[in-house]
Scaffold this active site. Structure first.
Site, PDB file in Angstrom:
ATOM      1  N   LYS A  34       0.854  -1.193   0.000  1.00 43.21           N
ATOM      2  CA  LYS A  34       0.000   0.000   0.000  1.00 43.21           C
ATOM      3  C   LYS A  34       0.885   1.236   0.000  1.00 43.21           C
ATOM      4  O   LYS A  34       1.781   1.370   0.843  1.00 43.21           O
ATOM      5  CB  LYS A  34      -0.896   0.019   1.239  1.00 43.21           C
ATOM      6  CG  LYS A  34      -1.766   1.261   1.334  1.00 43.21           C
ATOM      7  CD  LYS A  34      -2.786   1.138   2.444  1.00 43.21           C
ATOM      8  CE  LYS A  34      -2.327   1.666   3.761  1.00 43.21           C
ATOM      9  NZ  LYS A  34      -2.301   3.134   3.869  1.00 43.21           N
ATOM     10  N   ASP A  61      -3.452   4.341  -1.948  1.00 46.12           N
ATOM     11  CA  ASP A  61      -4.419   4.775  -0.928  1.00 46.12           C
ATOM     12  C   ASP A  61      -4.401   6.296  -0.814  1.00 46.12           C
ATOM     13  O   ASP A  61      -3.819   6.855   0.112  1.00 46.12           O
ATOM     14  CB  ASP A  61      -4.010   4.098   0.394  1.00 46.12           C
ATOM     15  CG  ASP A  61      -4.864   4.482   1.574  1.00 46.12           C
ATOM     16  OD1 ASP A  61      -6.008   4.918   1.382  1.00 46.12           O
ATOM     17  OD2 ASP A  61      -4.370   4.334   2.717  1.00 46.12           O
ATOM     18  N   LEU A  62      -5.041   6.974  -1.782  1.00 42.77           N
ATOM     19  CA  LEU A  62      -5.011   8.449  -1.793  1.00 42.77           C
ATOM     20  C   LEU A  62      -6.337   9.062  -1.368  1.00 42.77           C
ATOM     21  O   LEU A  62      -6.456  10.278  -1.259  1.00 42.77           O
ATOM     22  CB  LEU A  62      -4.596   8.955  -3.188  1.00 42.77           C
ATOM     23  CG  LEU A  62      -3.199   8.522  -3.650  1.00 42.77           C
ATOM     24  CD1 LEU A  62      -2.886   9.091  -5.023  1.00 42.77           C
ATOM     25  CD2 LEU A  62      -2.127   8.922  -2.658  1.00 42.77           C
ATOM     26  N   LYS A  63      -7.355   8.228  -1.173  1.00 41.07           N
ATOM     27  CA  LYS A  63      -8.647   8.673  -0.606  1.00 41.07           C
ATOM     28  C   LYS A  63      -9.161   9.952  -1.251  1.00 41.07           C
ATOM     29  O   LYS A  63      -9.343  10.985  -0.575  1.00 41.07           O
ATOM     30  CB  LYS A  63      -8.519   8.884   0.906  1.00 41.07           C
ATOM     31  CG  LYS A  63      -8.108   7.643   1.692  1.00 41.07           C
ATOM     32  CD  LYS A  63      -8.170   7.912   3.186  1.00 41.07           C
ATOM     33  CE  LYS A  63      -7.773   6.732   4.028  1.00 41.07           C
ATOM     34  NZ  LYS A  63      -6.329   6.410   4.027  1.00 41.07           N
ATOM     35  N   ASP A  66     -13.546  15.141  -3.811  1.00 40.66           N
ATOM     36  CA  ASP A  66     -13.644  16.479  -4.414  1.00 40.66           C
ATOM     37  C   ASP A  66     -14.919  16.488  -5.257  1.00 40.66           C
ATOM     38  O   ASP A  66     -15.707  15.544  -5.202  1.00 40.66           O
ATOM     39  CB  ASP A  66     -12.380  16.748  -5.272  1.00 40.66           C
ATOM     40  CG  ASP A  66     -12.066  18.249  -5.370  1.00 40.66           C
ATOM     41  OD1 ASP A  66     -13.006  19.040  -5.578  1.00 40.66           O
ATOM     42  OD2 ASP A  66     -10.886  18.616  -5.257  1.00 40.66           O
ATOM     43  N   ILE A  67     -15.129  17.524  -6.041  1.00 36.45           N
ATOM     44  CA  ILE A  67     -16.333  17.533  -6.872  1.00 36.45           C
ATOM     45  C   ILE A  67     -16.193  16.435  -7.942  1.00 36.45           C
ATOM     46  O   ILE A  67     -15.069  16.072  -8.329  1.00 36.45           O
ATOM     47  CB  ILE A  67     -16.582  18.915  -7.524  1.00 36.45           C
ATOM     48  CG1 ILE A  67     -15.412  19.347  -8.412  1.00 36.45           C
ATOM     49  CG2 ILE A  67     -16.873  19.962  -6.455  1.00 36.45           C
ATOM     50  CD1 ILE A  67     -15.702  20.610  -9.223  1.00 36.45           C
ATOM     51  N   ASN A  69     -16.447  16.111 -11.128  1.00 36.66           N
ATOM     52  CA  ASN A  69     -15.658  16.346 -12.346  1.00 36.66           C
ATOM     53  C   ASN A  69     -14.152  16.254 -12.072  1.00 36.66           C
ATOM     54  O   ASN A  69     -13.399  15.666 -12.853  1.00 36.66           O
ATOM     55  CB  ASN A  69     -16.025  17.723 -12.912  1.00 36.66           C
ATOM     56  CG  ASN A  69     -15.353  17.981 -14.235  1.00 36.66           C
ATOM     57  OD1 ASN A  69     -15.442  17.163 -15.150  1.00 36.66           O
ATOM     58  ND2 ASN A  69     -14.650  19.091 -14.330  1.00 36.66           N
ATOM     59  N   THR A 121     -11.648   4.998  10.707  1.00 42.03           N
ATOM     60  CA  THR A 121     -11.679   4.325  12.015  1.00 42.03           C
ATOM     61  C   THR A 121     -11.244   5.264  13.144  1.00 42.03           C
ATOM     62  O   THR A 121     -11.473   4.978  14.309  1.00 42.03           O
ATOM     63  CB  THR A 121     -10.791   3.054  12.021  1.00 42.03           C
ATOM     64  OG1 THR A 121      -9.552   3.359  11.398  1.00 42.03           O
ATOM     65  CG2 THR A 121     -11.452   1.918  11.291  1.00 42.03           C
ATOM     66  N   GLN A 192      -3.961   1.994  17.245  1.00 39.75           N
ATOM     67  CA  GLN A 192      -5.183   1.397  16.702  1.00 39.75           C
ATOM     68  C   GLN A 192      -6.105   0.978  17.847  1.00 39.75           C
ATOM     69  O   GLN A 192      -5.651   0.441  18.854  1.00 39.75           O
ATOM     70  CB  GLN A 192      -4.851   0.169  15.829  1.00 39.75           C
ATOM     71  CG  GLN A 192      -4.061   0.491  14.567  1.00 39.75           C
ATOM     72  CD  GLN A 192      -4.936   1.070  13.453  1.00 39.75           C
ATOM     73  OE1 GLN A 192      -6.071   1.486  13.685  1.00 39.75           O
ATOM     74  NE2 GLN A 192      -4.400   1.102  12.251  1.00 39.75           N
ATOM     75  N   ARG A 213       2.731  -1.524  10.954  1.00 42.67           N
ATOM     76  CA  ARG A 213       3.789  -1.710  11.946  1.00 42.67           C
ATOM     77  C   ARG A 213       4.047  -3.138  12.409  1.00 42.67           C
ATOM     78  O   ARG A 213       5.209  -3.474  12.661  1.00 42.67           O
ATOM     79  CB  ARG A 213       3.527  -0.771  13.139  1.00 42.67           C
ATOM     80  CG  ARG A 213       3.826   0.677  12.767  1.00 42.67           C
ATOM     81  CD  ARG A 213       3.141   1.663  13.670  1.00 42.67           C
ATOM     82  NE  ARG A 213       1.697   1.657  13.482  1.00 42.67           N
ATOM     83  CZ  ARG A 213       0.848   2.422  14.157  1.00 42.67           C
ATOM     84  NH1 ARG A 213       1.313   3.253  15.079  1.00 42.67           N
ATOM     85  NH2 ARG A 213      -0.446   2.372  13.912  1.00 42.67           N
TER      86      ARG A 213
HETATM   87  O1  C5P Z   1       0.763   0.295  11.339  1.00 43.64           O
HETATM   88  P1  C5P Z   1      -0.676  -0.084  11.126  1.00 43.64           P
HETATM   89  O2  C5P Z   1      -0.881  -1.586  10.931  1.00 43.64           O
HETATM   90  O3  C5P Z   1      -1.580   0.467  12.192  1.00 43.64           O
HETATM   91  O4  C5P Z   1      -1.058   0.600   9.724  1.00 43.64           O
HETATM   92  C1  C5P Z   1      -2.363   0.571   9.221  1.00 43.64           C
HETATM   93  C2  C5P Z   1      -2.405   1.290   7.904  1.00 43.64           C
HETATM   94  O5  C5P Z   1      -3.755   1.347   7.480  1.00 43.64           O
HETATM   95  C3  C5P Z   1      -1.897   2.724   7.928  1.00 43.64           C
HETATM   96  O6  C5P Z   1      -1.319   2.990   6.647  1.00 43.64           O
HETATM   97  C4  C5P Z   1      -3.158   3.528   8.110  1.00 43.64           C
HETATM   98  O7  C5P Z   1      -3.059   4.819   7.542  1.00 43.64           O
HETATM   99  C5  C5P Z   1      -4.171   2.701   7.323  1.00 43.64           C
HETATM  100  N1  C5P Z   1      -5.560   2.892   7.713  1.00 43.64           N
HETATM  101  C6  C5P Z   1      -6.024   2.657   8.990  1.00 43.64           C
HETATM  102  N2  C5P Z   1      -7.355   2.855   9.288  1.00 43.64           N
HETATM  103  C7  C5P Z   1      -8.200   3.282   8.338  1.00 43.64           C
HETATM  104  C8  C5P Z   1      -7.744   3.509   7.035  1.00 43.64           C
HETATM  105  C9  C5P Z   1      -6.403   3.311   6.752  1.00 43.64           C
HETATM  106  O8  C5P Z   1      -5.262   2.256   9.856  1.00 43.64           O
HETATM  107  N3  C5P Z   1      -9.470   3.438   8.624  1.00 43.64           N
END
Ligand code: C5P
Length: 234
Positions: A34, A61-63, A66-67, A69, A121, A192, A213
């Site tokens: 990713k 994963d750039l999420k 925007d509008i 168009n 999350t 997390q 991680r």
């Molecule tokens: O290090 P870790 O396992 O917590 O990384 C989780 C990855 O998933 C990170 O790149 C984090 O930005 C991404 N992520 C997340 N929760 C979300 C969306 C993306 O932890 N809801």
């Protein structure tokens, strides 16, 4: 695409990413990776092309949000990179998601998987109600946004593994769930909150787990990745 473990390459440079991935050079199976905002903004299309050339499947994963168009045109640019998965925020509306899909689809009909972020999350029930002024239960919102994504033609959503069940219930078992928040039973949770193990994510029905991680900060990242693959894919 088969069920897979996606390594979150949350590094600040091309060099750090390549040095990390060099550790996996001897593996028969190529890790899916990713590339998030940090790495993409630092290393751009060059890192995408380099990892593609090395044979990695890529979730970019750039999420986008925007509008319609603008998102359509941005997705058209991203579709030329030939990555495997990209994403948008479901809160951008069904019109925006449909525009993303349109922009992403190449002339021959091929395209990367397109998934939506429902509620991050990191967004709590209270923040959703009091700051975003979205009323109701956060799980209902997640299921509703997932349904919107499905109706717009998307392939799935990013969600916590603990929300995977309600998404599958709302959208069917073929609607993909891509789930971060993965930890081994014997490793640190870090920041997390709603976490589960690779084995449990498989039981719940995740299609892809995103692991950062527990692999990138492990003493032996290859062994940690192999453990994820054994628990989740096999
Ligand atoms: O290090 P870790 O396992 O917590 O990384 C989780 C990855 O998933 C990170 O790149 C984090 O930005 C991404 N992520 C997340 N929760 C979300 C969306 C993306 O932890 N809801």
């Amino acid at each position: 695409m088969e069920r897979d473990v996606i390594i979150a390459c949350d590094f600040a440079s091309k060099e750090a990413t390549l040095e990390f991935l060099d550790k996996f050079a001897g593996e028969d199976r190529k890790p899916m990776v990713k590339i998030g905002m940090e790495l993409y903004y630092a290393a751009g299309n060059e890192i995408v092309k380099e990892l593609k050339a090395r044979g990695h499947k890529i979730f970019l994963d750039l999420k986008l949000h925007d509008i319609p168009n603008t998102v359509r045109k941005a997705m058209k640019v991203l579709s030329a990179l030939d990555v495997d998965m990209v994403n948008v925020h479901a809160s951008g509306t069904k019109e925006m998601m449909a525009a993303a899909l349109e922009g992403l689809t190449r002339e021959d009909g091929s395209r990367p998987l397109l998934i939506a972020v429902t509620q991050l999350t990191s967004t709590s029930q209270e923040a959703m109600n009091d700051q975003l002024l979205v009323a109701g239960d956060i799980n209902d919102c997640i299921a509703h946004y997932a349904k919107n994504a499905k109706e717009a033609g998307l392939d799935g959503v990013v969600c916590s593994p603990l929300e995977g069940g309600l998404v599958k219930e709302a959208c069917g078992k073929d609607f993909l769930t891509v789930t971060p928040g993965i930890r081994f039973a014997d490793s640190a949770a870090d920041d997390q909150k709603r976490i589960t193990t690779p084995a449990r994510a498989k039981e719940i029905g995740s299609d892809f787990i995103v692991v950062g991680r527990p692999i990138t900060a492990a003493a032996d990242p290859v062994a940690a990745w192999r453990r994820c693959v054994a628990d989740f894919c096999d």
